[in-house]
Design a protein around this motif. Structure first.
Motif, mmCIF file in Angstrom:
data_model
loop_
_atom_site.group_PDB
_atom_site.id
_atom_site.type_symbol
_atom_site.label_atom_id
_atom_site.label_comp_id
_atom_site.label_asym_id
_atom_site.label_seq_id
_atom_site.Cartn_x
_atom_site.Cartn_y
_atom_site.Cartn_z
ATOM 1 N N LEU A 340 8.832 37.421 23.317
ATOM 2 C CA LEU A 340 7.546 36.305 23.232
ATOM 3 C C LEU A 340 6.681 36.615 23.805
ATOM 4 C CD1 LEU A 340 10.158 33.276 24.523
ATOM 5 C CD2 LEU A 340 9.448 34.073 22.363
ATOM 6 N N LEU A 341 5.599 36.167 23.021
ATOM 7 C CA LEU A 341 3.919 37.778 23.493
ATOM 8 C C LEU A 341 3.641 35.768 23.040
ATOM 9 C CD1 LEU A 341 5.070 38.747 21.165
ATOM 10 C CD2 LEU A 341 3.341 40.700 22.003
ATOM 11 N N GLU A 342 2.110 35.128 23.929
ATOM 12 C CA GLU A 342 1.443 33.723 23.437
ATOM 13 C C GLU A 342 0.154 34.434 22.520
ATOM 14 O OE1 GLU A 342 -0.348 30.557 25.700
ATOM 15 O OE2 GLU A 342 0.307 31.788 26.923
ATOM 16 N N ILE A 343 -0.463 33.287 22.161
ATOM 17 C CA ILE A 343 -1.701 33.478 21.630
ATOM 18 C C ILE A 343 -3.421 32.413 22.714
ATOM 19 C CG2 ILE A 343 -3.569 33.211 19.346
ATOM 20 C CD1 ILE A 343 -1.457 34.883 17.436
ATOM 21 N N ARG A 344 -3.895 32.733 22.792
ATOM 22 C CA ARG A 344 -4.821 31.662 23.680
ATOM 23 C C ARG A 344 -5.783 32.283 23.848
ATOM 24 N NH1 ARG A 344 -1.390 33.958 28.964
ATOM 25 N NH2 ARG A 344 -2.983 36.428 29.318
ATOM 26 N N PRO A 345 -6.819 31.148 24.013
ATOM 27 C CA PRO A 345 -8.730 32.054 23.758
ATOM 28 C C PRO A 345 -8.928 32.180 25.160
ATOM 29 C CG PRO A 345 -7.419 29.181 23.627
ATOM 30 C CD PRO A 345 -6.427 29.577 23.724
ATOM 31 N N ASP A 346 -9.264 32.715 24.841
ATOM 32 C CA ASP A 346 -9.900 34.055 25.509
ATOM 33 C C ASP A 346 -10.861 33.455 26.436
ATOM 34 O OD1 ASP A 346 -10.421 36.617 26.109
ATOM 35 O OD2 ASP A 346 -11.195 37.943 24.925
ATOM 36 N N THR A 347 -11.272 33.831 27.829
ATOM 37 C CA THR A 347 -10.976 33.247 29.195
ATOM 38 C C THR A 347 -12.298 34.171 29.629
ATOM 39 O OG1 THR A 347 -9.633 34.011 30.131
ATOM 40 C CG2 THR A 347 -9.415 31.221 29.708
#
Length: 349
Positions: A340-347
């Motif tokens: 599993l991986l996650e795509i999230r907003p780049d902080t």
């Protein structure tokens, strides 16, 4: 045909005879025979059609009538709803069999199914009194459709099209040729719609025309995705310049949305990401990633930069929800656990 032949024969006999009385008698008999044929073949169907109401109301979905209509039509078939009634387990085998025969006959089949990750899917669960999980049911139906579509031959696969939409439709539609069965969503709906009125009508006017137009509008919406897009998410990974040349930038990965977050299942992608992180402190890496479209349920404005990172199934408290969502969409994982991986907003931006 026999009655017509007899009538014509009598008329010819009447013409050939010299006896005036017999000629008149035969003329009347022949005209009566031919008139009977005209009445049966022409007038009676017109009378029956005039006596048929424009809308027939069914208190339960007329499953058999629709299957028969699918079998008889040489024109297109359209279905719109949260999911087709025919995909209920008790009807599924027969429904898919009838649809397969229609596709083999080159009849175009178009189906619109509600996106299980949408707010509308959660609303359907509420509408059904919470007794059934609409999201889980739709995931199961889409999985069944995907597996079934894989069995279609190359020559017939193009006559089956399924799209996934996210807005609650104004009505259900079951259309075969010009025959349409429509119903509306309401607070009293249960899982199989057995307590909903279904209106059998024609698509040429009135209710049928309106619901068919709504189908076409949803079908052509840019927010409506194909079954293939539901199954795999296309993304572009911006690997660093030092990454090996064989790292693919264009990827198509299994994905789910849970709790507003977007997760991928891609063993090769996780392996490549781990190699990038091997030289970093802590052995973890995040790389920029781009999505070509918005994903329903993902809390993202469509513009903010995104990054890709590994997902820790052992420590992240969201792990149970994510794995449950993956199992619902793609079926239970085997002895090898999903990567599993996650795509999230780049902080960092």
């Amino acid at each position: 045909m026999g009655l017509t032949a007899v009538g014509v024969g009598i008329l010819l006999w009447a013409k050939a005879t010299d006896d005036t009385f017999l000629s008149d008698l035969l003329m009347n008999l022949g005209a009566t025979a031919v008139g009977a044929v005209v009445t049966v073949l022409v007038l009676q169907p017109l009378i029956e059609r005039a006596q048929t109401p424009e809308v027939v109301v069914h208190l339960t979905f007329p499953q058999r009538r629709f299957l028969n209509a699918m079998s008889d039509t040489a024109d297109g078939i359209k279905i719109m709803g949260a999911w087709p009634y025919g995909m209920e387990p008790v009807h599924r085998s027969e429904f898919l069999g009838v649809m397969h025969r229609a596709i083999d006959a080159r009849v175009l089949v178009q189906i619109l199914v509600l996106d299980p990750s949408s707010d509308a899917a959660r609303q359907r669960t509420s509408d059904m009194g919470g007794r059934h999980d609409a999201r889980a049911a739709i995931f199961g139906v889409l999985l069944a459709f995907h597996d079934w579509s894989e069995t279609l031959s190359v020559s017939t696969a193009h006559t089956f099209e399924l799209k996934v939409f996210s807005a609650l439709p104004p009505a259900r539609l079951y259309l075969a040729g010009n025959k349409a069965i429509c119903s509306f969503f309401g607070d009293s709906d249960n899982r199989d719609g057995s307590n909903v009125r279904h209106y059998e009508t024609s698509v040429l006017g009135g209710l049928g025309f309106y619901v068919n137009a709504a189908f076409d509008q949803l079908w052509d919406s840019p927010e409506t995705i194909t079954l293939d897009e539901h199954w795999r998410l296309g993304l572009i990974v911006d690997w660093p310049a030092a990454a090996p040349a064989d790292f693919e930038a264009d990827r198509r990965s299994a994905y789910v949305v849970d709790g507003g977050a977007l997760f991928l299942s891609d063993q090769q992608l996780l392996h490549d990401l781990a190699q990038i992180g091997a030289g970093n402190t802590g052995g973890r890496a995040e790389v920029p990633v781009r999505l070509p479209r918005r994903v329903v349920g993902f809390d993202w404005d469509g513009h903010r930069p995104l990054c890709l990172a590994a997902f820790d199934r052992g420590r992240d408290p969201r792990a149970v929800g994510v794995t449950t969502a993956m199992d619902s969409k793609y079926g239970a994982e085997g002895p090898v656990r999903r990567s599993l991986l996650e795509i999230r907003p780049d902080t960092s931006v």
